[in-house]
Design a protein around this motif. Sequence first.
Motif: not given
Length: 125
Positions: A69-90
């Motif tokens: 999880i991260s936030r870009d204050y200049a863009k006022n946007t929150l992010y969630l980078q998801m790697n190695s996704l699994k079926f159960e992340d659906t």
Amino acid sequence: VELVESGGGSVQAGGSLRLSCADSAPSYGRKCMGWFRQAPGKEREGVARLQTEVGITTYADSVKGRFTISRDYAKNTLYLQMNSLKFEDTAMYYCAAAARWAAACSLRAEDFAYWGQGTQVTVSS
């Protein structure tokens, strides 16, 4: 509407996605923000949260080491980078923000007052 998610989609297991949450509220009022998800027939669960003033993050055990999880204050946007996704992340993924006066910032849904409409993530095995 204050929180608008985007970036969901369909991906194969092992792949990556980055979710974005555009926030229209002033950033100084956002002391705690988070990502939650809800799969069909299951309760909403906290995935990650960020204490914005001190940069402290917490993750659910199921996503530790894979999601960021991260936030870009200049863009006022929150992010969630998801790697190695699994079926159960659906699930449907939701961005959330706690009220400015909230006493707690955890992975519990009741700590958050503002919610986006959600973005669907589907992982195929």
